[in-house]
Design a protein around this motif. Structure first.
Motif, PDB file in Angstrom:
ATOM      1  N   GLU A   2      36.360 -35.967  13.744  1.00 39.88           N
ATOM      2  CA  GLU A   2      36.067 -35.858  15.167  1.00 39.88           C
ATOM      3  C   GLU A   2      37.050 -36.698  15.982  1.00 39.88           C
ATOM      4  O   GLU A   2      37.471 -37.767  15.559  1.00 39.88           O
ATOM      5  CB  GLU A   2      34.645 -36.341  15.441  1.00 39.88           C
ATOM      6  N   TRP A 162      32.003 -41.711   7.397  1.00 39.68           N
ATOM      7  CA  TRP A 162      32.126 -40.417   6.721  1.00 39.68           C
ATOM      8  C   TRP A 162      31.494 -39.295   7.541  1.00 39.68           C
ATOM      9  O   TRP A 162      30.460 -39.487   8.181  1.00 39.68           O
ATOM     10  CB  TRP A 162      31.481 -40.478   5.338  1.00 39.68           C
ATOM     11  N   LYS A 163      32.087 -38.134   7.458  1.00 47.81           N
ATOM     12  CA  LYS A 163      31.551 -36.962   8.142  1.00 47.81           C
ATOM     13  C   LYS A 163      30.461 -36.289   7.308  1.00 47.81           C
ATOM     14  O   LYS A 163      29.554 -35.665   7.844  1.00 47.81           O
ATOM     15  CB  LYS A 163      32.676 -35.965   8.429  1.00 47.81           C
ATOM     16  N   ASP A 164      30.545 -36.424   5.974  1.00 50.44           N
ATOM     17  CA  ASP A 164      29.589 -35.753   5.095  1.00 50.44           C
ATOM     18  C   ASP A 164      28.987 -36.743   4.106  1.00 50.44           C
ATOM     19  O   ASP A 164      29.510 -37.828   3.884  1.00 50.44           O
ATOM     20  CB  ASP A 164      30.266 -34.603   4.339  1.00 50.44           C
ATOM     21  N   ALA A 165      27.862 -36.354   3.514  1.00 52.91           N
ATOM     22  CA  ALA A 165      27.155 -37.227   2.574  1.00 52.91           C
ATOM     23  C   ALA A 165      27.916 -37.414   1.272  1.00 52.91           C
ATOM     24  O   ALA A 165      27.730 -38.415   0.573  1.00 52.91           O
ATOM     25  CB  ALA A 165      25.762 -36.668   2.276  1.00 52.91           C
ATOM     26  N   ALA A 166      28.780 -36.469   0.924  1.00 57.07           N
ATOM     27  CA  ALA A 166      29.548 -36.562  -0.317  1.00 57.07           C
ATOM     28  C   ALA A 166      30.759 -37.478  -0.196  1.00 57.07           C
ATOM     29  O   ALA A 166      31.458 -37.723  -1.179  1.00 57.07           O
ATOM     30  CB  ALA A 166      29.994 -35.168  -0.758  1.00 57.07           C
ATOM     31  N   HIS A 167      31.014 -37.978   1.007  1.00 60.08           N
ATOM     32  CA  HIS A 167      32.143 -38.879   1.262  1.00 60.08           C
ATOM     33  C   HIS A 167      33.479 -38.236   0.888  1.00 60.08           C
ATOM     34  O   HIS A 167      34.307 -38.832   0.210  1.00 60.08           O
ATOM     35  CB  HIS A 167      31.966 -40.195   0.494  1.00 60.08           C
ATOM     36  N   THR A 168      33.673 -37.021   1.375  1.00 62.10           N
ATOM     37  CA  THR A 168      34.930 -36.327   1.119  1.00 62.10           C
ATOM     38  C   THR A 168      35.796 -36.198   2.364  1.00 62.10           C
ATOM     39  O   THR A 168      36.985 -35.905   2.261  1.00 62.10           O
ATOM     40  CB  THR A 168      34.669 -34.916   0.561  1.00 62.10           C
ATOM     41  N   GLU A 169      35.196 -36.411   3.554  1.00 65.96           N
ATOM     42  CA  GLU A 169      35.957 -36.257   4.797  1.00 65.96           C
ATOM     43  C   GLU A 169      35.569 -37.347   5.778  1.00 65.96           C
ATOM     44  O   GLU A 169      34.384 -37.602   6.013  1.00 65.96           O
ATOM     45  CB  GLU A 169      35.678 -34.878   5.404  1.00 65.96           C
ATOM     46  N   ALA A 171      35.158 -39.146   9.392  1.00 70.65           N
ATOM     47  CA  ALA A 171      34.979 -38.875  10.813  1.00 70.65           C
ATOM     48  C   ALA A 171      35.769 -39.891  11.631  1.00 70.65           C
ATOM     49  O   ALA A 171      36.341 -39.572  12.665  1.00 70.65           O
ATOM     50  CB  ALA A 171      33.506 -38.919  11.194  1.00 70.65           C
TER      51      ALA A 171
END
Length: 203
Positions: A2, A162-169, A171
């Motif tokens: 973002e 992090w943007k996602d719960a899997a910590h792949t992207e 924010a």
């Protein structure tokens, strides 16, 4: 990731806090977190600064108070087991030289110049950060001469959003560090907080 404007728009719609207040709250929680404490302990043990060095032998004085026993033998012996195990793991994983290859021969010489001995040492030290702290960060940037290079960042200074719960992207990203500078003609240690997103870096 973002942009800062999108985050601010979401804040206006959903939160009474400003971005600066949210950053302060996140940094405050991060500095008190168990994760950061474990990072510092891991790095300290790697430097053979074991907890036993913080312990002091005590005795009871004539008035019945517990005081440091400076006249007793100091048998505190730190051990280097953690350092040895970390070095063995890094040696097993990263000691074999990696050879970047490309099918385009005109790029091979450029790759060989970039992935030189300095980069391999940087990569190995980043691996030590990953073992000691559970995370490691390399920051890519361009020098004043336009050369792409990397800077190793201390894991305990870095707070990913992090943007996602899997910590792949990601924010956004917060970096908290201390520098020495002059404030009112006095040399002081100053804490700096950086907010990184697609719009750039804000201090």
């Amino acid at each position: 990731m973002e942009t800062l404007q999108q985050i601010l728009e979401n804040l206006d719609a959903n939160a009474p806090m400003t971005l600066e207040e949210i950053i302060q709250a996140e940094v405050s929680a991060w500095e008190r977190s168990d994760e950061r404490k474990q990072m510092l302990i891991g790095k300290r043990y790697y430097r053979i600064k074991n907890d036993i060095l913080e312990q002091r032998r005590k005795t009871i004085d004539a008035e019945g108070r517990m005081v440091a026993a400076d006249n007793l033998a100091d048998n505190r012996i730190p051990h280097g087991f953690v350092r040895k195990l970390v070095d063995q793991k890094i040696g097993y994983l990263l000691s074999k030289p990696f050879l970047p290859k490309t099918k385009k021969l005109e790029y091979q010489s450029e790759l060989d110049l970039f992935f030189n001995d300095d980069f391999k040492m940087l990569f190995k030290n980043t691996g030590k950060d990953a073992v000691n702290c559970g995370k490691a960060w390399l920051h890519p940037y361009y020098t004043d001469t336009g050369e792409l290079t990397f800077m190793r960042m201390n894991p305990e200074e870095c707070l990913p959003i992090w943007k996602d719960a899997a910590h792949t992207e990601l924010a956004a990203f917060i970096r908290v560090y201390e520098i020495e500078g002059y404030v009112a003609k006095k040399k002081q240690t100053v804490k700096r907080i950086e907010w990184w997103d697609l719009d750039g870096v804000q201090i």
